[in-house]
Enzyme design. Structure first.
Site, PDB file in Angstrom:
ATOM      1  N   LYS A 209       1.915 -13.185 -46.949  1.00  0.00           N
ATOM      2  CA  LYS A 209       2.345 -13.024 -45.803  1.00  0.00           C
ATOM      3  C   LYS A 209       4.036 -12.863 -46.041  1.00  0.00           C
ATOM      4  O   LYS A 209       4.722 -13.024 -46.968  1.00  0.00           O
ATOM      5  CB  LYS A 209       2.474 -14.414 -45.137  1.00  0.00           C
ATOM      6  CG  LYS A 209       1.003 -14.944 -44.841  1.00  0.00           C
ATOM      7  CD  LYS A 209       0.491 -13.963 -43.615  1.00  0.00           C
ATOM      8  CE  LYS A 209      -0.894 -14.410 -43.637  1.00  0.00           C
ATOM      9  NZ  LYS A 209      -1.663 -13.571 -42.117  1.00  0.00           N
TER      10      LYS A 209
ATOM     11  N   ASP B 250       1.390  -8.648 -44.935  1.00  0.00           N
ATOM     12  CA  ASP B 250       0.927  -8.710 -43.588  1.00  0.00           C
ATOM     13  C   ASP B 250       2.227  -9.487 -42.892  1.00  0.00           C
ATOM     14  O   ASP B 250       2.775 -10.661 -43.196  1.00  0.00           O
ATOM     15  CB  ASP B 250      -0.085 -10.075 -43.491  1.00  0.00           C
ATOM     16  CG  ASP B 250      -0.637 -10.356 -42.282  1.00  0.00           C
ATOM     17  OD1 ASP B 250      -0.049  -9.774 -41.098  1.00  0.00           O
ATOM     18  OD2 ASP B 250      -1.536 -11.123 -42.033  1.00  0.00           O
TER      19      ASP B 250
ATOM     20  N   GLU C 131      -0.009  -5.233 -42.657  1.00  0.00           N
ATOM     21  CA  GLU C 131      -0.887  -5.467 -41.720  1.00  0.00           C
ATOM     22  C   GLU C 131      -0.014  -6.135 -40.270  1.00  0.00           C
ATOM     23  O   GLU C 131       1.129  -6.555 -40.483  1.00  0.00           O
ATOM     24  CB  GLU C 131      -1.802  -6.789 -42.431  1.00  0.00           C
ATOM     25  CG  GLU C 131      -2.793  -7.055 -41.160  1.00  0.00           C
ATOM     26  CD  GLU C 131      -3.566  -7.983 -41.769  1.00  0.00           C
ATOM     27  OE1 GLU C 131      -4.062  -9.254 -41.048  1.00  0.00           O
ATOM     28  OE2 GLU C 131      -3.771  -8.062 -43.102  1.00  0.00           O
TER      29      GLU C 131
ATOM     30  N   GLU D 287      -6.721  -8.365 -35.823  1.00  0.00           N
ATOM     31  CA  GLU D 287      -7.087  -9.695 -35.460  1.00  0.00           C
ATOM     32  C   GLU D 287      -6.756  -9.986 -34.345  1.00  0.00           C
ATOM     33  O   GLU D 287      -7.289 -10.994 -33.682  1.00  0.00           O
ATOM     34  CB  GLU D 287      -6.608 -10.484 -36.705  1.00  0.00           C
ATOM     35  CG  GLU D 287      -5.155 -10.668 -36.493  1.00  0.00           C
ATOM     36  CD  GLU D 287      -4.531 -11.703 -37.449  1.00  0.00           C
ATOM     37  OE1 GLU D 287      -4.349 -12.895 -37.379  1.00  0.00           O
ATOM     38  OE2 GLU D 287      -4.397 -11.084 -38.782  1.00  0.00           O
TER      39      GLU D 287
ATOM     40  N   ASP E  72     -12.123  -9.138 -35.578  1.00  0.00           N
ATOM     41  CA  ASP E  72     -12.198 -10.582 -35.821  1.00  0.00           C
ATOM     42  C   ASP E  72     -13.495 -11.316 -35.024  1.00  0.00           C
ATOM     43  O   ASP E  72     -13.497 -10.503 -34.004  1.00  0.00           O
ATOM     44  CB  ASP E  72     -11.071 -11.260 -35.239  1.00  0.00           C
ATOM     45  CG  ASP E  72     -10.846 -12.745 -35.271  1.00  0.00           C
ATOM     46  OD1 ASP E  72      -9.931 -13.286 -35.914  1.00  0.00           O
ATOM     47  OD2 ASP E  72     -11.386 -13.127 -34.521  1.00  0.00           O
TER      48      ASP E  72
ATOM     49  N   HIS F 277     -10.884  -9.440 -40.716  1.00  0.00           N
ATOM     50  CA  HIS F 277      -9.815 -10.808 -40.501  1.00  0.00           C
ATOM     51  C   HIS F 277     -10.596 -11.854 -40.646  1.00  0.00           C
ATOM     52  O   HIS F 277     -11.910 -11.976 -40.147  1.00  0.00           O
ATOM     53  CB  HIS F 277      -9.160 -10.625 -39.310  1.00  0.00           C
ATOM     54  CG  HIS F 277      -8.700 -11.890 -39.195  1.00  0.00           C
ATOM     55  ND1 HIS F 277      -8.663 -12.885 -38.216  1.00  0.00           N
ATOM     56  CD2 HIS F 277      -7.210 -12.581 -39.852  1.00  0.00           C
ATOM     57  CE1 HIS F 277      -7.731 -14.023 -38.231  1.00  0.00           C
ATOM     58  NE2 HIS F 277      -7.081 -13.821 -39.196  1.00  0.00           N
TER      59      HIS F 277
END
Length: 450
Positions: A224, A252, A278, A307, A330, A357
């Protein structure tokens, strides 16, 4: 009891608010969602003959009660139906849920009503798998192309894919199917992990988890990013030193940047060779993603998103505009399996890789089926593709995901792997579950009933 239409009638649809206190350890934390409590609205559909199907949609805690209420509101469309009649015209039934003439106004096909739709639809697929005694991936892979296409609502998609083209792709996908099924049953499907990359984790915890997953055979890791550039640079360097440069790294941002900011930020991170960024900006900004994609292409960085993409129409535009190079469906965000099938078909036609995801509660359990169906019956390859894996809440399920050597092993149990254990229901139904009552008593969380 025999499968007469009376016995196959849906007699009840029950729904529960399930929450798990993951915020206590910063599990799931990212730049946008700093303190998630992994949760779900959990649906139980019961037939006259006693058979049940289980479905869910993933949430982050607060607000789950709103999804639960939406499911209750939609349940009148489901209860009383003969379940085999639904499966015969599944695309038409799906539309009856998403286009109910008054409820549609508070979607349409997005937000809370669509999350509610996904939970119900996922329960119906679980039930179908149980009826025919097959895991959902195999149920899908065994379907005749005509039957599979009849599950999809093609409305609004025909300028990108028609029913006829979908049939063609599925017929082509049958070539070599048995061979791929054997490969899948022997090896499983490759995955990457985000478990070492949550934003709230200390360096010690990241090191410990990265090494754990390296030892388990993982070669692809996601981190992240997006809160602080200097921190991101240090963390990416730290992780590269642990996993080396021959392994795959993804990053992401969970939607926190402006378009230009995303481009500038990623130029600073390019030296760490991320495969993709992402969700660099708003999940609805197709043209913004396309602009970022064009700017980062010379640096060898792709765009991944999906997602939070709310329906097949938005996916259509992302794919049309070459705004994503990795399509992340997702299992609970858009309207369940039926709608997701249409996204796979568009991605196949337009040559975009699907990398689902997962994580959350039950997302790993569900998306494995979709990606395995795609491998066996549509795209025919897992080359340069993975399913996300997060080591979270699997113990709550009767048939949890099984990972071996960084591969999802093909589920063998009938259904969609969505049934929660009796203990999970006793402990974590909100707010009266045993664990919640205990945490309220200790003052860890505030009791919403007070």
């Amino acid at each position: 009891m025999s499968n007469t239409s009376e016995n196959l009638k849906i007699v009840s649809l029950d729904v529960k608010d399930m929450r798990f206190p993951t915020s206590l350890h910063a599990d799931g934390s990212d730049a946008m969602h700093t303190d998630p409590d992994y949760s779900c609205a959990y649906v139980i559909i019961r037939l006259q003959n006693g058979l049940e199907g289980y479905g869910l949609t993933f949430t982050l805690g607060r607000g789950t009660e709103i999804v639960v209420e939406a499911i209750r509101t939609l349940s009148s469309i489901v209860v009383g139906k003969v379940v085999t009649d639904i499966y015969k015209e599944f695309g038409a039934f799906w539309r009856s849920l998403t286009s109910e003439s008054q409820l549609r106004w508070i979607g349409p096909e997005k937000g809370v009503t669509h999350l509610a739709t996904a939970a119900i639809i996922n329960a119906l697929w679980d039930l179908w798998g149980r009826l025919v005694k097959k895991p959902v991936w195999q149920l899908l892979a065994d379907m005749e192309p005509e039957q599979l296409v009849s599950c999809i609502d093609f409305r609004y998609l025909s300028n990108v894919i028609t029913k006829e083209e979908a049939l063609e792709l599925l017929k082509k996908g049958r070539e070599g199917r048995e061979e791929r099924m054997n490969v899948l049953l022997q090896k499983g499907y490759p995955c990457y992990t985000t478990q070492a990359g949550w934003l709230g984790y200390s360096n010690d915890k990241i090191r410990e988890l990265a090494n754990k997953f390296l030892n388990a055979g993982f070669t692809a890791f996601k981190l992240k990013v997006g809160k602080n550039l200097q921190d991101d640079i240090q963390r990416l360097e730290f992780v590269r030193n642990i996993i080396g440069w021959d392994r795959t790294l993804m990053v992401d941002a969970n939607q926190v940047w402006e378009v230009q900011e995303a481009i500038d930020w990623m130029k600073h991170l390019a030296k760490f060779k991320p495969l993709w960024i992402e969700e660099p900006t708003s999940p609805d900004d197709v043209l913004g993603h396309a602009e970022i994609a064009r700017a980062l292409k010379p640096l060898g960085i792709s765009i991944a998103s999906g997602e939070m993409c709310c329906n097949r129409v938005l996916f259509k535009q992302f794919l049309q505009a070459d705004a994503i190079q990795y399509c992340q469906i997702d299992s609970a965000r858009i309207g369940g399996v039926n709608e997701i099938l249409s996204v796979y078909l568009m991605a196949k036609k337009l040559g975009v890789k699907v990398c689902p995801h997962a994580g959350g509660v039950g997302l790993c359990e569900m998306v494995q089926h979709l990606q395995m169906w795609d491998f066996v019956a549509l795209s025919g390859t897992s080359e340069g593709k993975w399913v996300e894996y997060v080591d979270q809440q699997h113990e709550q399920f009767v048939y949890p995901t099984v990972i071996e050597n960084a591969h999802y092993l093909a589920p063998r149990a009938p259904g969609y792997n969505t049934e929660l254990t009796k203990e999970a229901l006793e402990n974590y139904v909100y707010p009266q579950g045993k664990e919640w009552e205990s945490m309220f008593a200790k003052g860890i969380f505030t009791d919403p009933r007070k």
